[in-house]
Design a protein around this motif. Sequence first.
Motif, PDB file in Angstrom:
ATOM      1  N   LYS A  55      29.343  19.559  43.889  1.00 49.63           N
ATOM      2  CA  LYS A  55      29.934  18.671  44.910  1.00 49.63           C
ATOM      3  C   LYS A  55      31.445  18.863  44.874  1.00 49.63           C
ATOM      4  CE  LYS A  55      26.465  15.011  44.676  1.00 49.63           C
ATOM      5  NZ  LYS A  55      26.276  13.563  44.678  1.00 49.63           N
ATOM      6  N   VAL A  56      32.089  18.584  46.005  1.00 51.75           N
ATOM      7  CA  VAL A  56      33.537  18.778  46.077  1.00 51.75           C
ATOM      8  C   VAL A  56      34.273  17.566  45.511  1.00 51.75           C
ATOM      9  CG1 VAL A  56      35.507  19.135  47.624  1.00 51.75           C
ATOM     10  CG2 VAL A  56      33.302  20.237  48.110  1.00 51.75           C
ATOM     11  N   VAL A  57      35.160  17.812  44.552  1.00 50.46           N
ATOM     12  CA  VAL A  57      36.071  16.766  44.071  1.00 50.46           C
ATOM     13  C   VAL A  57      37.282  16.750  44.998  1.00 50.46           C
ATOM     14  CG1 VAL A  57      37.551  16.003  42.162  1.00 50.46           C
ATOM     15  CG2 VAL A  57      35.356  17.080  41.667  1.00 50.46           C
ATOM     16  N   GLU A  58      37.780  17.931  45.288  1.00 50.82           N
ATOM     17  CA  GLU A  58      38.927  18.050  46.189  1.00 50.82           C
ATOM     18  C   GLU A  58      39.042  19.488  46.663  1.00 50.82           C
ATOM     19  OE1 GLU A  58      42.770  17.844  44.325  1.00 50.82           O
ATOM     20  OE2 GLU A  58      42.126  19.063  42.640  1.00 50.82           O
ATOM     21  N   PHE A  59      39.713  19.650  47.802  1.00 48.34           N
ATOM     22  CA  PHE A  59      40.096  20.975  48.260  1.00 48.34           C
ATOM     23  C   PHE A  59      41.598  21.103  48.074  1.00 48.34           C
ATOM     24  CE2 PHE A  59      36.421  20.678  51.370  1.00 48.34           C
ATOM     25  CZ  PHE A  59      35.715  21.743  50.841  1.00 48.34           C
ATOM     26  N   ASN A  60      42.048  22.287  47.670  1.00 45.77           N
ATOM     27  CA  ASN A  60      43.481  22.570  47.673  1.00 45.77           C
ATOM     28  C   ASN A  60      43.705  23.813  48.508  1.00 45.77           C
ATOM     29  OD1 ASN A  60      44.248  20.417  45.940  1.00 45.77           O
ATOM     30  ND2 ASN A  60      43.523  21.603  44.188  1.00 45.77           N
ATOM     31  N   CYS A  61      44.934  23.955  48.990  1.00 47.19           N
ATOM     32  CA  CYS A  61      45.192  25.025  49.954  1.00 47.19           C
ATOM     33  C   CYS A  61      45.976  26.179  49.349  1.00 47.19           C
ATOM     34  CB  CYS A  61      45.910  24.444  51.166  1.00 47.19           C
ATOM     35  SG  CYS A  61      47.485  23.687  50.749  1.00 47.19           S
ATOM     36  N   ARG A  62      45.892  26.326  48.029  1.00 48.54           N
ATOM     37  CA  ARG A  62      46.707  27.332  47.321  1.00 48.54           C
ATOM     38  C   ARG A  62      46.043  27.639  45.989  1.00 48.54           C
ATOM     39  NH1 ARG A  62      47.187  23.781  43.106  1.00 48.54           N
ATOM     40  NH2 ARG A  62      46.965  21.734  43.962  1.00 48.54           N
ATOM     41  N   PHE A  63      46.617  28.586  45.252  1.00 47.68           N
ATOM     42  CA  PHE A  63      46.083  28.913  43.934  1.00 47.68           C
ATOM     43  C   PHE A  63      46.300  27.732  42.980  1.00 47.68           C
ATOM     44  CE2 PHE A  63      46.687  33.483  45.116  1.00 47.68           C
ATOM     45  CZ  PHE A  63      45.440  33.951  44.727  1.00 47.68           C
ATOM     46  N   GLY A  64      45.463  27.615  41.969  1.00 47.80           N
ATOM     47  CA  GLY A  64      45.591  26.546  40.976  1.00 47.80           C
ATOM     48  C   GLY A  64      46.542  26.944  39.858  1.00 47.80           C
ATOM     49  N   ASP A  65      47.091  25.927  39.226  1.00 43.07           N
ATOM     50  CA  ASP A  65      47.979  26.150  38.087  1.00 43.07           C
ATOM     51  C   ASP A  65      47.495  25.226  36.989  1.00 43.07           C
ATOM     52  OD1 ASP A  65      50.070  26.435  36.335  1.00 43.07           O
ATOM     53  OD2 ASP A  65      51.629  26.334  37.858  1.00 43.07           O
ATOM     54  N   PRO A  66      46.954  25.686  35.897  1.00 38.93           N
ATOM     55  CA  PRO A  66      47.036  27.016  35.296  1.00 38.93           C
ATOM     56  C   PRO A  66      45.828  27.940  35.512  1.00 38.93           C
ATOM     57  CG  PRO A  66      46.282  25.464  33.638  1.00 38.93           C
ATOM     58  CD  PRO A  66      46.350  24.722  34.935  1.00 38.93           C
ATOM     59  N   GLU A  67      44.992  27.712  36.513  1.00 38.85           N
ATOM     60  CA  GLU A  67      43.840  28.618  36.681  1.00 38.85           C
ATOM     61  C   GLU A  67      44.276  30.044  37.061  1.00 38.85           C
ATOM     62  OE1 GLU A  67      44.102  25.552  37.975  1.00 38.85           O
ATOM     63  OE2 GLU A  67      42.157  24.697  38.485  1.00 38.85           O
ATOM     64  N   THR A  68      45.337  30.154  37.855  1.00 38.98           N
ATOM     65  CA  THR A  68      45.800  31.482  38.281  1.00 38.98           C
ATOM     66  C   THR A  68      46.155  32.364  37.080  1.00 38.98           C
ATOM     67  OG1 THR A  68      46.664  30.369  40.200  1.00 38.98           O
ATOM     68  CG2 THR A  68      47.427  32.610  39.874  1.00 38.98           C
ATOM     69  N   GLN A  69      46.612  31.711  36.006  1.00 36.48           N
ATOM     70  CA  GLN A  69      47.010  32.454  34.811  1.00 36.48           C
ATOM     71  C   GLN A  69      45.806  33.066  34.091  1.00 36.48           C
ATOM     72  OE1 GLN A  69      48.372  29.665  36.126  1.00 36.48           O
ATOM     73  NE2 GLN A  69      50.003  28.878  34.838  1.00 36.48           N
ATOM     74  N   VAL A  70      44.577  32.679  34.473  1.00 39.35           N
ATOM     75  CA  VAL A  70      43.396  33.381  33.942  1.00 39.35           C
ATOM     76  C   VAL A  70      42.668  34.163  35.037  1.00 39.35           C
ATOM     77  CG1 VAL A  70      43.000  31.883  31.936  1.00 39.35           C
ATOM     78  CG2 VAL A  70      41.922  31.288  34.112  1.00 39.35           C
ATOM     79  N   VAL A  71      42.739  33.676  36.256  1.00 48.87           N
ATOM     80  CA  VAL A  71      41.981  34.297  37.349  1.00 48.87           C
ATOM     81  C   VAL A  71      42.600  35.651  37.749  1.00 48.87           C
ATOM     82  CG1 VAL A  71      41.464  34.020  39.802  1.00 48.87           C
ATOM     83  CG2 VAL A  71      40.960  32.161  38.222  1.00 48.87           C
ATOM     84  N   LEU A  72      43.914  35.708  37.827  1.00 49.43           N
ATOM     85  CA  LEU A  72      44.520  36.988  38.241  1.00 49.43           C
ATOM     86  C   LEU A  72      44.460  38.070  37.160  1.00 49.43           C
ATOM     87  CD1 LEU A  72      47.444  35.973  40.635  1.00 49.43           C
ATOM     88  CD2 LEU A  72      45.079  36.621  41.162  1.00 49.43           C
ATOM     89  N   PRO A  73      44.628  37.739  35.871  1.00 48.96           N
ATOM     90  CA  PRO A  73      44.421  38.796  34.866  1.00 48.96           C
ATOM     91  C   PRO A  73      42.989  39.353  34.870  1.00 48.96           C
ATOM     92  CG  PRO A  73      45.730  37.041  33.926  1.00 48.96           C
ATOM     93  CD  PRO A  73      45.242  36.542  35.267  1.00 48.96           C
ATOM     94  N   LEU A  74      42.026  38.598  35.417  1.00 50.02           N
ATOM     95  CA  LEU A  74      40.644  39.089  35.463  1.00 50.02           C
ATOM     96  C   LEU A  74      40.351  39.887  36.737  1.00 50.02           C
ATOM     97  CD1 LEU A  74      38.735  35.937  34.119  1.00 50.02           C
ATOM     98  CD2 LEU A  74      39.013  38.144  32.958  1.00 50.02           C
ATOM     99  N   LEU A  75      41.328  39.916  37.642  1.00 54.18           N
ATOM    100  CA  LEU A  75      41.130  40.673  38.885  1.00 54.18           C
ATOM    101  C   LEU A  75      41.450  42.138  38.596  1.00 54.18           C
ATOM    102  CD1 LEU A  75      40.702  40.751  41.991  1.00 54.18           C
ATOM    103  CD2 LEU A  75      43.146  40.261  42.233  1.00 54.18           C
ATOM    104  N   ASP A  76      40.467  42.984  38.841  1.00 59.86           N
ATOM    105  CA  ASP A  76      40.608  44.392  38.465  1.00 59.86           C
ATOM    106  C   ASP A  76      41.095  45.234  39.651  1.00 59.86           C
ATOM    107  OD1 ASP A  76      40.599  46.270  36.534  1.00 59.86           O
ATOM    108  OD2 ASP A  76      38.448  46.710  36.635  1.00 59.86           O
ATOM    109  N   SER A  77      41.291  44.591  40.804  1.00 63.33           N
ATOM    110  CA  SER A  77      41.770  45.368  41.952  1.00 63.33           C
ATOM    111  C   SER A  77      43.136  44.851  42.391  1.00 63.33           C
ATOM    112  CB  SER A  77      40.734  45.333  43.070  1.00 63.33           C
ATOM    113  OG  SER A  77      40.160  44.061  43.172  1.00 63.33           O
TER     114      SER A  77
END
Length: 424
Positions: free
Chosen positions: A281-303
């Motif tokens: 279920k949705v707790v909230e929508f945000n319109c941008r990258f998360g902080d600090p999630e981006t600090q793990v999500v982008l290092p895992l992006l291989d492209s």
Amino acid sequence: MRILILGSGGREHAITWKLNQSSAVDQLYCAPGNAGIAEIARCFPLNLNDFEQVKDFIEAEKIDFTVVGPEQPLVAGLVDFLTAHGHAVFGPNQKAARLEGSKIFAKNFMKKYNIPTAAYETFTDPQKALQYLEQYPEERVVVKADGLAAGKGSVVCENREQAREAIRQMMVEGQFAEAGKRVVIEEFMQGHEASLFVITDGKDYQVLSPAQDYKRALDGDRGKNTGGMGSYAPTPVLTTTMRERALLEIVEPTLLGLRSEGIEYKGVLYCGLMVTNKGPKVVEFNCRFGDPETQVVLPLLDSDLLQLLLAVHEGTVGSVDVRLKEEFAVCVIAASGGYPDRYETGKEISGLDRLDEEVICFHAGTRREDGKIVTNGGRVLGVTALDKDLKKAVDKVYRNIAKIHFEGMFFRKDIAEIGWKLLS
Ligand code: AMP
Ligand code: GLY
């Protein structure tokens, strides 16, 4: 290409760090940036609320593409303004950003399009809100300010007394100014939270590694809500089945709903989810990258990140080859003593030169002063490590964060614990 990143947090450091790996990038610029970003990008102290100043900078420096990090300029319409002046920007326009900018808009949107979320009522009159509360059947309830409140506008109340107090502070005492004049009172959802980042051009979408964010200041999810004290990805909380359900029941109807409302959503759709026993279920929508999630999500992006962001702008997201590393990433935030309340800044940071080669240290509230790096915010640094084994990634982060020191520094000791316990 000449790329400008707007913002100054760990999220913007992670975006800049990842863009720095793109072969199409000639020069990176960041405004306002921080001491870590300044090592890879030219930083300028622009005021992001001053749209004219940002536009003049883009024109003077011949910027080809601008990436907006934080929500405030998106909600205030920076993308509309720059687009109208012929500049290419990554981030949703003002209408689309209402999905984050107004909780009431987001809740009504979800109701209309049958997107699973907590049951709710909205109020503009504090007396009516209090009356509603008196006959509310559950003890636990969540009170949310309608507008942006720097991540502090939602109060999870354990009992009616706390809920009354939250309503009084928001609606009567004006705790969040205009943002708190209207409130949402909603059902408390039980489950595990996960953050799902969907990159969309309004038609097609790509999904990054689902992450988990630790919002509370202290171990065991105690203490106050913060901007986020750590994160890890991919989280086993969102199983393959739950992920599929989230895409079918939440992401796709949301994108369709936005289109039927005549809203063009281009950018990151950050779905804050509660994985409940009835599904996501949705707790909230945000319109941008998360902080600090981006600090793990982008290092895992291989492209290539630039290619993906440009595809959003060009409307070709469906044809981008997005590869994710088959590893785990963990990020632990080092914060200033007192955060999220009052804290001091200007403390010298030591030990950054002793970190293992393979760990990444993302800066948030840091600045350079007389050749030294000093603290300049509540969340100061985020140390990220990757490993095929989640527990090993956790150990790597904690071994390294222990080498860093500044007066008053604290960090949570239990980041990703739920993850490795579920996996073992
Ligand atoms: P929000 O500002 O909506 O992101 O809420 C901040 C945090 O409060 C979320 O990350 C959750 O931990 C918690 N929260 C918000 N809404 C609910 C809800 N309906 N049920 C349980 N927890 C919630
Ligand atoms: N990590 C929470 C947020 O970015 O809003």
